[in-house]
Design a protein around this motif. Structure first.
Motif, mmCIF file in Angstrom:
data_model
loop_
_atom_site.group_PDB
_atom_site.id
_atom_site.type_symbol
_atom_site.label_atom_id
_atom_site.label_comp_id
_atom_site.label_asym_id
_atom_site.label_seq_id
_atom_site.Cartn_x
_atom_site.Cartn_y
_atom_site.Cartn_z
ATOM 1 N N TYR A 35 -4.911 -8.568 -1.402
ATOM 2 C CA TYR A 35 -3.526 -8.199 -1.647
ATOM 3 C C TYR A 35 -2.792 -8.195 -0.308
ATOM 4 O O TYR A 35 -3.370 -7.898 0.735
ATOM 5 C CB TYR A 35 -3.413 -6.796 -2.267
ATOM 6 C CG TYR A 35 -3.531 -6.776 -3.758
ATOM 7 C CD1 TYR A 35 -4.784 -6.838 -4.373
ATOM 8 C CD2 TYR A 35 -2.409 -6.702 -4.571
ATOM 9 C CE1 TYR A 35 -4.892 -6.822 -5.755
ATOM 10 C CE2 TYR A 35 -2.506 -6.688 -5.951
ATOM 11 C CZ TYR A 35 -3.755 -6.749 -6.534
ATOM 12 O OH TYR A 35 -3.869 -6.742 -7.904
ATOM 13 N N LYS A 41 7.033 -3.167 1.517
ATOM 14 C CA LYS A 41 5.990 -2.289 0.969
ATOM 15 C C LYS A 41 5.455 -2.726 -0.387
ATOM 16 O O LYS A 41 4.673 -2.010 -0.986
ATOM 17 C CB LYS A 41 6.462 -0.832 0.885
ATOM 18 C CG LYS A 41 6.982 -0.293 2.202
ATOM 19 C CD LYS A 41 5.942 -0.342 3.274
ATOM 20 C CE LYS A 41 6.445 0.252 4.569
ATOM 21 N NZ LYS A 41 5.511 0.039 5.697
ATOM 22 N N PHE A 42 5.882 -3.891 -0.885
ATOM 23 C CA PHE A 42 5.302 -4.374 -2.130
ATOM 24 C C PHE A 42 3.868 -4.835 -1.906
ATOM 25 O O PHE A 42 3.577 -5.512 -0.930
ATOM 26 C CB PHE A 42 6.111 -5.554 -2.685
ATOM 27 C CG PHE A 42 7.421 -5.167 -3.270
ATOM 28 C CD1 PHE A 42 8.606 -5.450 -2.614
ATOM 29 C CD2 PHE A 42 7.482 -4.529 -4.493
ATOM 30 C CE1 PHE A 42 9.823 -5.094 -3.158
ATOM 31 C CE2 PHE A 42 8.694 -4.174 -5.044
ATOM 32 C CZ PHE A 42 9.866 -4.451 -4.383
ATOM 33 N N LEU A 43 2.994 -4.467 -2.828
ATOM 34 C CA LEU A 43 1.611 -4.941 -2.818
ATOM 35 C C LEU A 43 1.525 -6.108 -3.786
ATOM 36 O O LEU A 43 1.722 -5.932 -4.991
ATOM 37 C CB LEU A 43 0.667 -3.839 -3.297
ATOM 38 C CG LEU A 43 0.100 -2.884 -2.263
ATOM 39 C CD1 LEU A 43 -0.424 -1.640 -2.948
ATOM 40 C CD2 LEU A 43 -1.014 -3.549 -1.464
ATOM 41 N N TYR A 102 -9.116 -0.373 -9.181
ATOM 42 C CA TYR A 102 -9.764 -1.080 -8.097
ATOM 43 C C TYR A 102 -10.158 -0.087 -7.016
ATOM 44 O O TYR A 102 -9.569 0.982 -6.889
ATOM 45 C CB TYR A 102 -8.786 -2.018 -7.394
ATOM 46 C CG TYR A 102 -8.228 -3.179 -8.137
ATOM 47 C CD1 TYR A 102 -7.316 -4.010 -7.514
ATOM 48 C CD2 TYR A 102 -8.570 -3.467 -9.444
ATOM 49 C CE1 TYR A 102 -6.771 -5.094 -8.150
ATOM 50 C CE2 TYR A 102 -8.020 -4.547 -10.102
ATOM 51 C CZ TYR A 102 -7.124 -5.357 -9.449
ATOM 52 O OH TYR A 102 -6.565 -6.434 -10.083
ATOM 53 N N GLN B 2 11.022 -8.493 -10.097
ATOM 54 C CA GLN B 2 10.092 -7.396 -9.980
ATOM 55 C C GLN B 2 9.816 -6.825 -11.366
ATOM 56 O O GLN B 2 10.699 -6.239 -11.985
ATOM 57 C CB GLN B 2 10.668 -6.317 -9.044
ATOM 58 C CG GLN B 2 9.694 -5.266 -8.604
ATOM 59 C CD GLN B 2 8.513 -5.832 -7.823
ATOM 60 O OE1 GLN B 2 8.564 -6.933 -7.313
ATOM 61 N NE2 GLN B 2 7.448 -5.071 -7.745
ATOM 62 N N PHE B 89 1.893 4.602 -5.952
ATOM 63 C CA PHE B 89 2.204 3.294 -6.524
ATOM 64 C C PHE B 89 1.850 3.279 -8.005
ATOM 65 O O PHE B 89 0.770 3.700 -8.410
ATOM 66 C CB PHE B 89 1.389 2.193 -5.835
ATOM 67 C CG PHE B 89 1.811 1.896 -4.426
ATOM 68 C CD1 PHE B 89 1.157 2.490 -3.351
ATOM 69 C CD2 PHE B 89 2.849 1.008 -4.168
ATOM 70 C CE1 PHE B 89 1.538 2.210 -2.048
ATOM 71 C CE2 PHE B 89 3.236 0.724 -2.874
ATOM 72 C CZ PHE B 89 2.581 1.328 -1.806
ATOM 73 N N SER B 93 -1.047 -3.952 -15.799
ATOM 74 C CA SER B 93 -1.930 -5.098 -16.021
ATOM 75 C C SER B 93 -1.807 -5.561 -17.464
ATOM 76 O O SER B 93 -1.635 -4.734 -18.366
ATOM 77 C CB SER B 93 -3.370 -4.701 -15.748
ATOM 78 O OG SER B 93 -4.264 -5.744 -16.072
ATOM 79 N N LEU B 102 -3.224 -6.926 -11.133
ATOM 80 C CA LEU B 102 -2.350 -5.768 -11.164
ATOM 81 C C LEU B 102 -1.023 -6.121 -10.510
ATOM 82 O O LEU B 102 -0.990 -6.733 -9.444
ATOM 83 C CB LEU B 102 -2.974 -4.587 -10.420
ATOM 84 C CG LEU B 102 -4.219 -3.946 -11.011
ATOM 85 C CD1 LEU B 102 -4.623 -2.732 -10.203
ATOM 86 C CD2 LEU B 102 -3.993 -3.543 -12.462
ATOM 87 N N PHE B 104 2.179 -4.328 -8.886
ATOM 88 C CA PHE B 104 2.513 -3.018 -8.335
ATOM 89 C C PHE B 104 4.012 -2.821 -8.208
ATOM 90 O O PHE B 104 4.763 -3.769 -7.954
ATOM 91 C CB PHE B 104 1.899 -2.872 -6.936
ATOM 92 C CG PHE B 104 0.422 -2.589 -6.933
ATOM 93 C CD1 PHE B 104 -0.503 -3.621 -6.985
ATOM 94 C CD2 PHE B 104 -0.050 -1.285 -6.872
ATOM 95 C CE1 PHE B 104 -1.863 -3.360 -6.974
ATOM 96 C CE2 PHE B 104 -1.405 -1.012 -6.858
ATOM 97 C CZ PHE B 104 -2.315 -2.051 -6.915
ATOM 98 N N GLY B 105 4.430 -1.577 -8.343
ATOM 99 C CA GLY B 105 5.773 -1.179 -7.959
ATOM 100 C C GLY B 105 5.829 -1.016 -6.448
ATOM 101 O O GLY B 105 4.805 -1.145 -5.759
ATOM 102 N N GLN B 106 7.009 -0.686 -5.957
ATOM 103 C CA GLN B 106 7.178 -0.624 -4.502
ATOM 104 C C GLN B 106 6.837 0.729 -3.906
ATOM 105 O O GLN B 106 6.901 0.916 -2.695
ATOM 106 C CB GLN B 106 8.597 -1.039 -4.103
ATOM 107 C CG GLN B 106 9.691 -0.120 -4.594
ATOM 108 C CD GLN B 106 10.230 -0.550 -5.947
ATOM 109 O OE1 GLN B 106 9.487 -0.758 -6.901
ATOM 110 N NE2 GLN B 106 11.545 -0.641 -6.046
#
Lengths: 113, 114
Positions: A35, A41-43, A102, B2, B89, B93, B102, B104-106
């Motif tokens: 990732y 900061k977005f993953l 995870y 997003q 976060f 999924s 997955l 993710f949000g920010q």
């Protein structure tokens, strides 16, 4: 006893260089991921390997090449580094297809100057 | 585009009070949701999850609520403790295709004041 370990933790390098980040997990998981956490900061997922087989490749430039020598290791090699590659890169692993949580490594902060 | 959004970048609460972190998603194919907690210079740590067949899941001080019709989930922490101060976060999924990816949000930075 670290579950998912990645090295190095910090990496500062010049544009145009080639670098690698290593990841190892001792959980016996069969799926591993890379990732990227950008400046906002977005993953975002980059790659996923299941039992050494590439299963996810998210429109990542082909300068990025993951390599999985066995199911406990997933390394990330980056060619011709660019300023925009500066980010924190996280390795993670899960059992099966990973809809459960995870386990993440502690991250590698890459700075390209 | 997003697909998972956490609209509050930060939240500050007093120790002992409730913390409520919110998350919205747009993709109706998502059917599994997770919350992660992240301290500085560490990787995200799995906190709690919920399947779309449920509307609530509880684990100790942490409860996740899912409102499928509103495409909204929230994480409640009661009582909040200073050690809960971290970035949270939300992730989603879709089991269809079962790729385990997955989204993710920010993140929302929670500060719990003693």
């Amino acid at each position: 006893d670290t579950a998912v370990s990645q090295t190095p933790k910090y990496l500062v390098t010049q544009m145009g260089n080639d670098k690698s980040i290593k990841c190892e997990q001792n959980l016996g998981h069969d799926t591993m991921y890379w990732y990227k956490q950008d400046s906002k900061k977005f993953l975002k997922i980059m790659f996923s390997y299941n039992n050494k087989e590439l299963i996810i490749n998210e429109t990542v430039p082909n300068r990025f090449s993951p390599k999985s020598p066995d199911k406990a290791h997933l390394n990330l090699h980056i060619n011709s580094l660019e300023l925009g590659d500066s980010a924190v890169y996280f390795c993670a692993s899960s059992q099966g297809r990973g809809s459960d949580g995870y386990t993440f490594g502690s991250g590698t902060r890459l700075t390209v100057v | 585009d997003q697909q998972v959004k956490q609209n509050s970048p930060s939240l500050s609460v007093q120790e002992g009070r409730i913390s409520i972190l919110n998350c919205d998603y747009t993709n109706s194919m998502f059917d599994y949701f997770l919350w992660y907690k992240k301290y500085p210079a560490e990787g995200p740590t799995f906190l709690i999850s919920i399947s779309s067949i449920k509307d609530k899941n509880e684990d100790g001080r942490f409860t996740v609520f899912l409102n499928k019709s509103a495409k909204h989930l929230s994480l409640h922490i009661v009582p909040s403790q200073p050690g809960d101060s971290a970035v949270y976060f939300c992730a989603a999924s879709g089991l269809t295709g079962n790729t385990g990816k997955l989204i993710f949000g920010q993140g929302t930075t929670l500060q719990v004041k003693p």
